[in-house]
Design an enzyme around this catalytic site. Sequence first.
Site, mmCIF file in Angstrom:
data_model
loop_
_atom_site.group_PDB
_atom_site.id
_atom_site.type_symbol
_atom_site.label_atom_id
_atom_site.label_comp_id
_atom_site.label_asym_id
_atom_site.label_seq_id
_atom_site.Cartn_x
_atom_site.Cartn_y
_atom_site.Cartn_z
ATOM 1 N N PHE A 133 -16.888 -35.830 5.825
ATOM 2 C CA PHE A 133 -16.371 -36.201 6.579
ATOM 3 C C PHE A 133 -16.947 -36.900 7.471
ATOM 4 O O PHE A 133 -17.738 -35.895 7.909
ATOM 5 C CB PHE A 133 -14.883 -35.223 7.007
ATOM 6 C CG PHE A 133 -13.520 -35.438 6.265
ATOM 7 C CD1 PHE A 133 -13.513 -35.634 5.400
ATOM 8 C CD2 PHE A 133 -13.058 -34.320 7.429
ATOM 9 C CE1 PHE A 133 -12.126 -35.191 4.537
ATOM 10 C CE2 PHE A 133 -11.501 -34.171 6.567
ATOM 11 C CZ PHE A 133 -11.479 -35.013 5.087
ATOM 12 N N HIS A 152 -13.066 -25.115 -1.355
ATOM 13 C CA HIS A 152 -14.172 -26.008 -1.188
ATOM 14 C C HIS A 152 -14.410 -25.539 0.249
ATOM 15 O O HIS A 152 -13.897 -24.860 1.199
ATOM 16 C CB HIS A 152 -13.369 -27.381 -0.601
ATOM 17 C CG HIS A 152 -14.380 -27.935 -0.267
ATOM 18 N ND1 HIS A 152 -15.026 -27.894 0.448
ATOM 19 C CD2 HIS A 152 -14.401 -29.852 0.446
ATOM 20 C CE1 HIS A 152 -16.278 -29.064 0.951
ATOM 21 N NE2 HIS A 152 -15.204 -30.157 0.657
ATOM 22 N N CYS A 164 -18.859 -31.299 5.961
ATOM 23 C CA CYS A 164 -18.483 -31.314 4.132
ATOM 24 C C CYS A 164 -19.671 -31.301 3.654
ATOM 25 O O CYS A 164 -19.789 -30.615 2.666
ATOM 26 C CB CYS A 164 -17.392 -32.139 3.671
ATOM 27 S SG CYS A 164 -15.443 -32.112 4.214
ATOM 28 N N LYS A 170 -16.151 -25.703 -7.481
ATOM 29 C CA LYS A 170 -15.386 -26.194 -6.258
ATOM 30 C C LYS A 170 -13.502 -26.298 -6.996
ATOM 31 O O LYS A 170 -13.226 -26.018 -6.612
ATOM 32 C CB LYS A 170 -14.831 -27.393 -5.436
ATOM 33 C CG LYS A 170 -15.654 -27.521 -4.457
ATOM 34 C CD LYS A 170 -15.671 -28.800 -3.640
ATOM 35 C CE LYS A 170 -16.737 -29.216 -2.358
ATOM 36 N NZ LYS A 170 -18.313 -29.358 -3.056
#
Lengths: 432, 427
Positions: free
Chosen positions: A415, A355, A178, A350
């Site tokens: 992540f 996202h 991300c 977002k």
Amino acid sequence: MSQRVRVAITGIGMVTPIGNTTAETWAGLRAGKSGAGPITIFDASGFSTRIGAEVKGFDFENAIADRKLLKLASRSHRFALNAAEQAFADAGIRPTAADAERWGFVVGAGMMGVSYEELESVHRHAAADGEFNPDGLLSPDYPADPIAFCRTQTNTGLSLLTKNFGIRGYATAVHTACSSGGQALGTALKVMRRGNVDAMIAGGFDSMLNPIGLSGFCLLGALSTDNDTPERASRPFDGTRNGFVLGEGAAFLVLEKWESARARGAMIYAELAGDGNSLSCYRITDTPPDGDGPIQAICQSLADARLKPEDIDYVNAHGTSTMMNDRSECVALGAVMGDHLPNFAVSSTKSCMGHLIAAAGAAEAAVCALAIRDGIAPVNANFATPDPQCSNINLVTGQSRPMRIRAALSNSLGFGGSNSSLTFRHPDFVEA
Amino acid sequence: MSNSPRIAITGSGAVCGAGLTVEKIWAAVINGQSAVTPITQWDAARWPVKVAAGVNGVKNQELVEDRKLHKSISRTDIFGIYAGGEAIKSSGIPSHRETLDAAMVPHFNDRSGLVVGSGGGTYSSNYEYFPLMTESGGDMRKFGAELGSSVNPMWLLKNLPNNVLCHVGIRHMFKGTNACITNQCAGGVLAVAEAAESLRTDEADRIAAVGHDTPIEPETVFGYHKLGLLSRDVLRPFDRTRSGTIFGEGAAAVMLEKFDNAQARKATILGEFLGHGCVTEAMGVVDLRPDGDGPARAIALALLDAGITTADVGMIVAHGNGTPASDASEAKGILCAFGGNPPPVTAFKWCVGHLLAASGILDLVLAIEALRHGVVPGVPTLNEVAAEFSSLPVSRDPQRPRSDVALVLCRGFGGMNVALVVRAAKP
């Protein structure tokens, strides 16, 4: 220390769930329009999450003029090719044969290579009973066309982009989940500063809105399951938030040396002024509750831009709308910004776009540049219920807020624990 | 770059079909022992290509003991975590950190960076969905409904391209500047270049660079074969009869530090990173220019960045992947950049195979060994250098480097060409 290269943002291109152009996307974000809805690309009715933020009405067959190149382009590559074309058109400058070696390209590329249709083809020929038998690939009726293989290489997107726009200098692709888009722009800034190139285009592209991508996030329980109210499902910093909404798209920014941009009379949106990045070294999906990691990224970004917390007027938060991420980000902002915390506006776009994963950081960098140019902090849509653990920030609720923005920050927390923070400055503030 | 700080290489690590340590792999190269063997990943008896340089007979636990971690990472990550750890440990940084005042450690960790060149994932990772696809028989509603009972909930995490970055970071608490580069074959060498730049710009005091990849899987072999890029038997770089490349797998890593810091802590310095150059030929995914434009420009930029001239280069480790088009254009690029008089040239893929994202960084690790041993290894699979570039000084027999500087070339899909320049320390 010698004079550092100053980097101007002179062109923006966007294909997002809110709109297929920068203007449309920006108008939608200012109005707080939601890009989320029921998933229509495939039958998602059996999944725990059946909603997403799809790009709508995009002309896939005419994403770019080169038909031959288009054949090698997947869904997200087409978003990328089109968004990059928009960015060059907007900037009014593009690589030529004479300066192609002095142009660079950095992309934050999504992780999904193989389309579901391609996977189905392998399944049909080599795993019909559920077990993969490699010899199935050798059967005469399996399509032996290397085009599908070429379409699925990790740097296919970069390859198509550099070829289509004739860029022959430094070129690279990054992926830190991300935070990919943010890291792509940070890398581009560094490549410009060290003089490897004179101009660059940088951004990100992604689409995980397919059965495998949606499965991956459903299995992790990371997505909102508000299937009946998709437009309200993404509500960063709201006390009732329950996961993110998976989006898709692409965004690219044209970067030039400040003096060159001024010399040719280009419109400068903003300066790309600072980059900070860190590794949380905590857990693969979790952000540390005490903000460790994001704190260092934000501090470095400010220091790199040679700014202080009180110079920041707007923060485009990572704000995924997951319980943990948003709290950790608020803790990190509090730790870095201290007493200045009430004085700058915060929103997560977002809330409208969903996202965009590897494209998120790039799209949100574009939003910061637009917010600076127009003096508008876009709304954090869908906020209704305060979360006491997120109430330290001055959230833009209700509607977008007209305000002077001297400098803005954009956070991306991925992540794997990679954190990216970018700083942008208003041209007047740069040249004051 | 006269003003930028010098960069020391203080550790290295590698794993590939030729061995689990740099010493073992170097021994295989210098003794002419190829690691190419029959493919064991699947029964390739009926396949047109039956060989590769796989890491065979090694349990994951030998490389990464933490068995719990194995459930949430893939094979390529095991290699990357192992090689990264070896480079970091061999640099002595973890033991140096233990000598620091506890209050200094958080800052030390924040100033320790990590850049990874990742292969980006495998085709076979998606095969975990095949049983579900069979069960649901094309009914997507059923697919969604039965997902949770069929597929590992960790599937996405297991296949993140940036797993090595995450886990090497956690295991060694390298919390500073970082990146994960997914630029096909150029990943590993670009990781080294970006790592070096973060020391030059003072973003970090020390930084590890890792490259890892596992291309030995059916769909990748099938795709490369259909593109005509794979040899059926032997990889013969620059040879008249060269017929293609052969896959390898594994990882390699180096530890970079500011030179002054490395000296101050009395680290063993293996070498010095001098410069890099990166360009694309912008020819699309697999095409490349026949004239060697990319390699020639990458070499020129790397030498400029290193502040040296062609005369200073003592040896060249070529990409030498053994495909007709790549070797021919690479040879042209080298001859052009060096004005027809290049130093001794060698290549290592005949031994270790083509590790894609890990290939160039493994070549760098071996280039340092070659300089330290004062020998340019021969290429035992070379019979006759192709006539069109017969002046390329590549040889079946070992040669002597002209100086203590090596240039490493790496090429990849997307018309990518990257050159790195290193100087070896006196052993």
